[in-house]
Scaffold this motif. Structure first.
Motif, PDB file in Angstrom:
ATOM      1  N   PRO A 243       0.813  -1.235   0.000  1.00  0.00           N
ATOM      2  CA  PRO A 243       0.000   0.000   0.000  1.00  0.00           C
ATOM      3  C   PRO A 243       0.840   1.276   0.000  1.00  0.00           C
ATOM      4  N   VAL A 244       1.959   1.274   0.712  1.00  0.00           N
ATOM      5  CA  VAL A 244       2.822   2.460   0.737  1.00  0.00           C
ATOM      6  C   VAL A 244       3.389   2.727  -0.658  1.00  0.00           C
ATOM      7  N   ALA A 245       3.897   1.682  -1.318  1.00  0.00           N
ATOM      8  CA  ALA A 245       4.463   1.841  -2.662  1.00  0.00           C
ATOM      9  C   ALA A 245       3.389   2.297  -3.653  1.00  0.00           C
ATOM     10  N   LEU A 246       2.208   1.718  -3.564  1.00  0.00           N
ATOM     11  CA  LEU A 246       1.122   2.111  -4.462  1.00  0.00           C
ATOM     12  C   LEU A 246       0.701   3.553  -4.216  1.00  0.00           C
ATOM     13  N   PHE A 247       0.563   3.933  -2.944  1.00  0.00           N
ATOM     14  CA  PHE A 247       0.171   5.304  -2.630  1.00  0.00           C
ATOM     15  C   PHE A 247       1.221   6.307  -3.101  1.00  0.00           C
ATOM     16  N   LEU A 248       2.495   6.023  -2.833  1.00  0.00           N
ATOM     17  CA  LEU A 248       3.555   6.945  -3.260  1.00  0.00           C
ATOM     18  C   LEU A 248       3.562   7.115  -4.775  1.00  0.00           C
ATOM     19  N   THR A 249       3.407   6.018  -5.496  1.00  0.00           N
ATOM     20  CA  THR A 249       3.371   6.073  -6.958  1.00  0.00           C
ATOM     21  C   THR A 249       2.184   6.912  -7.423  1.00  0.00           C
ATOM     22  N   TYR A 250       1.027   6.681  -6.839  1.00  0.00           N
ATOM     23  CA  TYR A 250      -0.175   7.424  -7.207  1.00  0.00           C
ATOM     24  C   TYR A 250      -0.006   8.911  -6.910  1.00  0.00           C
ATOM     25  N   TYR A 251       0.475   9.235  -5.716  1.00  0.00           N
ATOM     26  CA  TYR A 251       0.608  10.631  -5.308  1.00  0.00           C
ATOM     27  C   TYR A 251       1.600  11.384  -6.207  1.00  0.00           C
ATOM     28  N   VAL A 252       2.763  10.785  -6.439  1.00  0.00           N
ATOM     29  CA  VAL A 252       3.771  11.448  -7.274  1.00  0.00           C
ATOM     30  C   VAL A 252       3.252  11.607  -8.698  1.00  0.00           C
ATOM     31  N   SER A 253       2.599  10.586  -9.209  1.00  0.00           N
ATOM     32  CA  SER A 253       2.070  10.644 -10.567  1.00  0.00           C
ATOM     33  C   SER A 253       1.013  11.735 -10.708  1.00  0.00           C
ATOM     34  N   LYS A 254       0.069  11.778  -9.795  1.00  0.00           N
ATOM     35  CA  LYS A 254      -0.988  12.787  -9.880  1.00  0.00           C
ATOM     36  C   LYS A 254      -0.410  14.191  -9.773  1.00  0.00           C
ATOM     37  N   THR A 255       0.542  14.387  -8.876  1.00  0.00           N
ATOM     38  CA  THR A 255       1.160  15.701  -8.714  1.00  0.00           C
ATOM     39  C   THR A 255       1.924  16.100  -9.970  1.00  0.00           C
ATOM     40  N   LEU A 256       2.731  15.178 -10.484  1.00  0.00           N
ATOM     41  CA  LEU A 256       3.551  15.466 -11.659  1.00  0.00           C
ATOM     42  C   LEU A 256       2.693  15.764 -12.884  1.00  0.00           C
ATOM     43  N   PHE A 257       1.743  14.898 -13.169  1.00  0.00           N
ATOM     44  CA  PHE A 257       1.025  15.021 -14.425  1.00  0.00           C
ATOM     45  C   PHE A 257      -0.104  16.046 -14.381  1.00  0.00           C
ATOM     46  N   LYS A 258      -0.559  16.405 -13.194  1.00  0.00           N
ATOM     47  CA  LYS A 258      -1.509  17.520 -13.084  1.00  0.00           C
ATOM     48  C   LYS A 258      -0.787  18.826 -13.418  1.00  0.00           C
ATOM     49  N   ASN A 259       0.424  18.957 -12.933  1.00  0.00           N
ATOM     50  CA  ASN A 259       1.183  20.189 -13.141  1.00  0.00           C
ATOM     51  C   ASN A 259       1.907  20.225 -14.485  1.00  0.00           C
ATOM     52  N   SER A 260       2.082  19.097 -15.125  1.00  0.00           N
ATOM     53  CA  SER A 260       2.815  19.080 -16.395  1.00  0.00           C
ATOM     54  C   SER A 260       1.947  19.485 -17.581  1.00  0.00           C
ATOM     55  N   LYS A 261       0.654  19.570 -17.374  1.00  0.00           N
ATOM     56  CA  LYS A 261      -0.236  19.977 -18.477  1.00  0.00           C
ATOM     57  C   LYS A 261       0.164  21.347 -19.029  1.00  0.00           C
ATOM     58  N   VAL A 262       0.604  22.234 -18.154  1.00  0.00           N
ATOM     59  CA  VAL A 262       1.029  23.573 -18.580  1.00  0.00           C
ATOM     60  C   VAL A 262       2.194  23.462 -19.560  1.00  0.00           C
ATOM     61  N   TYR A 263       3.165  22.603 -19.241  1.00  0.00           N
ATOM     62  CA  TYR A 263       4.330  22.433 -20.110  1.00  0.00           C
ATOM     63  C   TYR A 263       3.920  21.803 -21.438  1.00  0.00           C
ATOM     64  N   MET A 264       3.037  20.828 -21.368  1.00  0.00           N
ATOM     65  CA  MET A 264       2.596  20.173 -22.599  1.00  0.00           C
ATOM     66  C   MET A 264       1.862  21.151 -23.517  1.00  0.00           C
ATOM     67  N   MET A 265       1.033  22.008 -22.934  1.00  0.00           N
ATOM     68  CA  MET A 265       0.323  22.998 -23.746  1.00  0.00           C
ATOM     69  C   MET A 265       1.317  23.948 -24.410  1.00  0.00           C
ATOM     70  N   ASP A 266       2.379  24.309 -23.691  1.00  0.00           N
ATOM     71  CA  ASP A 266       3.396  25.194 -24.251  1.00  0.00           C
ATOM     72  C   ASP A 266       4.188  24.479 -25.349  1.00  0.00           C
ATOM     73  N   ILE A 267       4.571  23.235 -25.082  1.00  0.00           N
ATOM     74  CA  ILE A 267       5.345  22.461 -26.060  1.00  0.00           C
ATOM     75  C   ILE A 267       4.558  22.289 -27.357  1.00  0.00           C
ATOM     76  N   PHE A 268       3.267  21.987 -27.224  1.00  0.00           N
ATOM     77  CA  PHE A 268       2.447  21.725 -28.402  1.00  0.00           C
ATOM     78  C   PHE A 268       1.650  22.954 -28.839  1.00  0.00           C
TER      79      PHE A 268
END
Length: 128
Positions: free
Chosen positions: A15-40
């Motif tokens: 559960p710890v590994a799954l939660f950490l993966t989920y949390y980091v992924s959601k944080t990273l990819f929620k905030n990366s949308k700005v970069y993707m919009m700029d790139i594309f």
């Protein structure tokens, strides 16, 4: 008794590994949308699709690694050893997740830089 401690270790680690993966992924990819919009250059559909592909790859790599290092051998029957093993595994996995996070950020910034270079080149060609 050794098997019980190993199962307790798995019940804590997974559960710890799954939660950490989920949390980091959601944080990273929620905030990366700005970069993707700029790139594309504002093309939302391709930015969202690319971001989703990065997120899927992130999950696959990290969950695969978390499961790969799951094995726990307990040669001594002590809770101290169980906690030490868990801290080593969770700590190692957390460091791995941090490296993957920064690797993804590197790719986002690199993509942004390449997009700006392409824009600069286009502007130079149009102005000539």
């Amino acid at each position: 008794m050794e098997t019980t401690k190993i199962l307790i270790g798995y019940a804590i680690y997974l559960p710890v590994a799954l939660f950490l993966t989920y949390y980091v992924s959601k944080t990273l990819f929620k905030n990366s949308k700005v970069y993707m919009m700029d790139i594309f250059k504002g093309r939302e559909e391709i930015a969202e699709a690319t971001n989703k592909l990065f997120e899927t790859g992130f999950y696959l790599l990290n969950l695969g690694f978390a499961l790969m290092i799951l094995e726990m051998n307990m040669y001594q029957d002590s809770y101290q050893l169980l906690i030490e093993k868990l801290s080593y595994k969770i700590g190692g996995f957390t460091i791995y997740l941090g490296i993957m996070l920064f690797l993804n950020l590197y790719f986002f910034f690199r993509g942004k830089r390449k997009a700006k270079e392409g824009q600069t080149y286009q502007n130079r060609v149009l102005n000539e």
